[in-house]
Design a protein around this motif. Structure first.
Motif, short mmCIF file in Angstrom:
data_model
loop_
_atom_site.label_atom_id
_atom_site.label_comp_id
_atom_site.label_asym_id
_atom_site.label_seq_id
_atom_site.Cartn_x
_atom_site.Cartn_y
_atom_site.Cartn_z
N LEU A 19 4.64 -40.03 3.29
CA LEU A 19 3.69 -39.07 3.84
C LEU A 19 2.59 -38.76 2.83
CD1 LEU A 19 4.51 -35.87 5.87
CD2 LEU A 19 3.01 -35.72 3.89
N LEU A 20 2.97 -38.49 1.59
CA LEU A 20 1.97 -38.16 0.56
C LEU A 20 1.03 -39.33 0.31
CD1 LEU A 20 4.25 -36.21 -1.95
CD2 LEU A 20 2.52 -35.24 -0.43
N LYS A 21 1.56 -40.54 0.28
CA LYS A 21 0.72 -41.72 0.08
C LYS A 21 -0.27 -41.89 1.23
CE LYS A 21 3.70 -44.61 -2.83
NZ LYS A 21 4.49 -45.87 -2.90
N ASP A 22 0.20 -41.62 2.46
CA ASP A 22 -0.69 -41.72 3.63
C ASP A 22 -1.85 -40.74 3.51
OD1 ASP A 22 0.90 -43.66 4.72
OD2 ASP A 22 1.88 -42.36 6.19
N TYR A 23 -1.55 -39.50 3.09
CA TYR A 23 -2.61 -38.50 2.97
C TYR A 23 -3.55 -38.82 1.81
CZ TYR A 23 -1.26 -35.30 6.66
OH TYR A 23 -1.04 -34.75 7.90
N LEU A 24 -3.02 -39.38 0.73
CA LEU A 24 -3.88 -39.76 -0.39
C LEU A 24 -4.85 -40.87 0.00
CD1 LEU A 24 -1.38 -39.62 -3.39
CD2 LEU A 24 -3.54 -38.36 -3.22
N ARG A 25 -4.42 -41.75 0.90
CA ARG A 25 -5.30 -42.82 1.37
C ARG A 25 -6.40 -42.28 2.28
NH1 ARG A 25 -0.59 -46.13 1.64
NH2 ARG A 25 -0.23 -45.48 3.80
N LYS A 26 -6.05 -41.26 3.08
CA LYS A 26 -6.99 -40.74 4.08
C LYS A 26 -7.96 -39.73 3.50
CE LYS A 26 -3.54 -41.20 7.77
NZ LYS A 26 -2.64 -40.44 8.68
N GLN A 27 -7.51 -38.96 2.51
CA GLN A 27 -8.32 -37.88 1.97
C GLN A 27 -8.98 -38.29 0.66
OE1 GLN A 27 -5.68 -34.54 1.60
NE2 GLN A 27 -5.52 -34.21 3.80
N LYS A 28 -9.87 -37.43 0.18
CA LYS A 28 -10.46 -37.67 -1.12
C LYS A 28 -9.37 -37.52 -2.19
CE LYS A 28 -12.07 -32.88 -1.60
NZ LYS A 28 -13.23 -32.00 -1.77
N PRO A 29 -9.49 -38.22 -3.31
CA PRO A 29 -8.45 -38.18 -4.35
C PRO A 29 -8.08 -36.75 -4.74
CG PRO A 29 -10.09 -39.83 -4.86
CD PRO A 29 -10.63 -39.07 -3.69
N SER A 30 -6.77 -36.51 -4.87
CA SER A 30 -6.28 -35.18 -5.23
C SER A 30 -5.26 -35.32 -6.36
CB SER A 30 -5.62 -34.50 -4.03
OG SER A 30 -4.89 -33.36 -4.44
N GLU A 31 -5.60 -34.75 -7.51
CA GLU A 31 -4.69 -34.81 -8.66
C GLU A 31 -3.40 -34.08 -8.35
OE1 GLU A 31 -3.71 -36.46 -12.16
OE2 GLU A 31 -5.63 -36.71 -11.13
N SER A 32 -3.49 -32.98 -7.62
CA SER A 32 -2.29 -32.20 -7.29
C SER A 32 -1.34 -33.01 -6.42
CB SER A 32 -2.68 -30.91 -6.57
OG SER A 32 -3.40 -30.05 -7.43
N LEU A 33 -1.87 -33.72 -5.42
CA LEU A 33 -1.01 -34.54 -4.56
C LEU A 33 -0.39 -35.69 -5.36
CD1 LEU A 33 -2.80 -34.84 -1.08
CD2 LEU A 33 -0.84 -33.44 -1.73
N ARG A 34 -1.18 -36.27 -6.25
CA ARG A 34 -0.64 -37.36 -7.09
C ARG A 34 0.49 -36.84 -7.97
NH1 ARG A 34 -6.17 -39.11 -7.99
NH2 ARG A 34 -6.62 -40.96 -6.75
N ASN A 35 0.32 -35.65 -8.53
CA ASN A 35 1.36 -35.07 -9.38
C ASN A 35 2.64 -34.81 -8.58
OD1 ASN A 35 -0.32 -35.08 -11.60
ND2 ASN A 35 -0.99 -32.96 -11.35
N THR A 36 2.46 -34.29 -7.35
CA THR A 36 3.63 -34.05 -6.50
C THR A 36 4.33 -35.36 -6.17
OG1 THR A 36 2.58 -32.10 -5.51
CG2 THR A 36 4.42 -33.09 -4.30
N LEU A 37 3.54 -36.39 -5.88
CA LEU A 37 4.10 -37.70 -5.58
C LEU A 37 4.96 -38.20 -6.74
CD1 LEU A 37 4.21 -40.18 -3.72
CD2 LEU A 37 2.07 -40.95 -4.76
N GLU A 38 4.46 -38.06 -7.96
CA GLU A 38 5.21 -38.51 -9.13
C GLU A 38 6.48 -37.67 -9.34
OE1 GLU A 38 4.62 -41.31 -10.72
OE2 GLU A 38 3.03 -41.54 -9.22
N LEU A 39 6.40 -36.38 -9.04
CA LEU A 39 7.58 -35.52 -9.16
C LEU A 39 8.67 -35.93 -8.18
CD1 LEU A 39 5.96 -31.99 -9.63
CD2 LEU A 39 7.41 -33.19 -11.29
N ILE A 40 8.29 -36.25 -6.94
CA ILE A 40 9.28 -36.67 -5.94
C ILE A 40 9.91 -38.00 -6.36
CG2 ILE A 40 9.70 -37.22 -3.51
CD1 ILE A 40 9.00 -34.28 -4.06
N LYS A 41 9.11 -38.89 -6.92
CA LYS A 41 9.66 -40.15 -7.42
C LYS A 41 10.66 -39.90 -8.55
CE LYS A 41 5.69 -43.13 -6.30
NZ LYS A 41 4.60 -43.96 -6.88
#
Length: 332
Positions: free
Chosen positions: A119-141
């Motif tokens: 889900l987070l990867k899908d939103y990162l592709r659709k929206q403008k780059p977000s450091e906060s979303l990337r950080n959350t993505l790495e935390l879930i990984k």
């Protein structure tokens, strides 16, 4: 597949010959085509007697009841028509054998984590780059890595709780509507509109999965991630972990971001709790059902609906219990 019926009004359910009628307070009678119904969701104040319950039992129709706030109250679960002593023994065996229970607890949680990542990867592709979303993505990984080394079910649940908190902290970056702001998850009771949406959506998913379990040989009382205890059902809560990001969360984001649910029109507040009003519930249910009916191309089975997918997940667990194929959660 058979359909879901939702009752929002007050009235009476009664059997009339070989069918069921819902009689509203004003005397209006509506026939429910029972042969095509799988589950009835009851939100209104509804009266019913033993005769109609016996008919529901005969036809294998489940009833799920919700209180005036839209919170799940309980279910009428007909006598199982698909009984299998071997499966029951295997379910108990996989609960009592701690290593087997831990495997399943990890897999349900892993499925949820991987679907959050998707889900987070899908939103990162659709929206403008977000450091906060990337950080959350790495935390879930990172939580996925921690999950692999967990030694107890309690540890799995602690990791799951941390991941959920981190995931929910990113929701304000996924929501594009100034009328909604998410501070933290609060369940009992939900205290703001987004918490109300999550609680309502999760309840619908729990009982939708329960209805699918009924159509298999599985016993819903035996769970692996969620403790099998005095609660009536646990297995549906386990399976729901896999599908919350795919179904409930995506429905919520769609409703909010498209302006279909409005903070000032579709919620009510009462003594520290926030809940969807009847119009809000109908909007949510409509889009929840549309999501369940949505089809996609399954890599093995071709065109499959999300509702059908819930049943297929039960079959996968069934095969795992019999030792035919190790359970791997759906990710997509």
């Amino acid at each position: 597949m058979q359909k879901h019926i939702y009752i929002y009004n007050d009235g009476t359910l009664e059997r009339k010959d070989n069918t069921v009628r819902f009689i509203l307070k004003d005397g209006t009678k509506r026939v429910i085509p029972i042969e095509t119904v799988e589950t009835i969701f009851v939100f209104g104040e509804v009266s019913l007697n033993k005769r109609v319950l016996e008919f529901f039992n005969q036809k294998g129709v489940l009833l799920h009841f919700f209180n005036r706030y839209g919170f799940y109250s309980g279910s009428f679960y007909p006598r199982e028509r698909l009984n299998n002593g071997l499966i029951l023994l295997k379910q108990v065996e996989h609960y009592l054998d701690y290593s087997k229970r831990l495997y399943l607890a990890k897999k349900f949680t892993e499925g949820g984590f991987k679907n959050i990542v998707k889900l987070l990867k899908d939103y990162l592709r659709k929206q403008k780059p977000s450091e906060s979303l990337r950080n959350t993505l790495e935390l879930i990984k990172l939580r996925l890595e921690e999950l692999n080394s967990a030694q107890t079910v309690e540890e799995v649940m602690q990791i799951e709780a941390k991941a959920r908190k981190e995931y929910y902290s990113s929701w304000n970056f996924l929501i594009n509507n100034e009328g909604f702001y998410f501070e933290k998850r609060e369940k009992k009771p939900p205290t703001n509109p987004i918490n109300a949406l999550i609680s309502f959506g999760n309840s619908l998913l729990y009982v939708a999965i329960l209805s699918q379990i009924y159509r298999t040989y599985l016993d819903p009382r035996i769970g692996y991630l969620h403790e099998t205890n005095r609660r009536s059902f646990s297995l549906n809560l386990d399976l729901a972990e896999v599908f919350k990001p795919i179904i409930v969360d995506r429905v919520i984001f769609s409703l909010i971001n498209k302006g279909l649910i409005k903070e000032d029109q579709h919620f009510e507040e009462e003594i520290g709790k926030t809940y969807l009003n009847q119009v809000g519930r109908k909007i949510f249910v409509k889009h929840f059902e549309e999501k369940l009916a949505t089809t996609f191309k399954h890599n093995k089975l071709g065109k499959v609906s999300y509702k059908r997918l819930l049943r297929l997940e039960c079959y996968k667990l069934y095969k795992h219990l019999l030792g035919e194929e190790s359970y791997k959660p759906f990710v997509g």
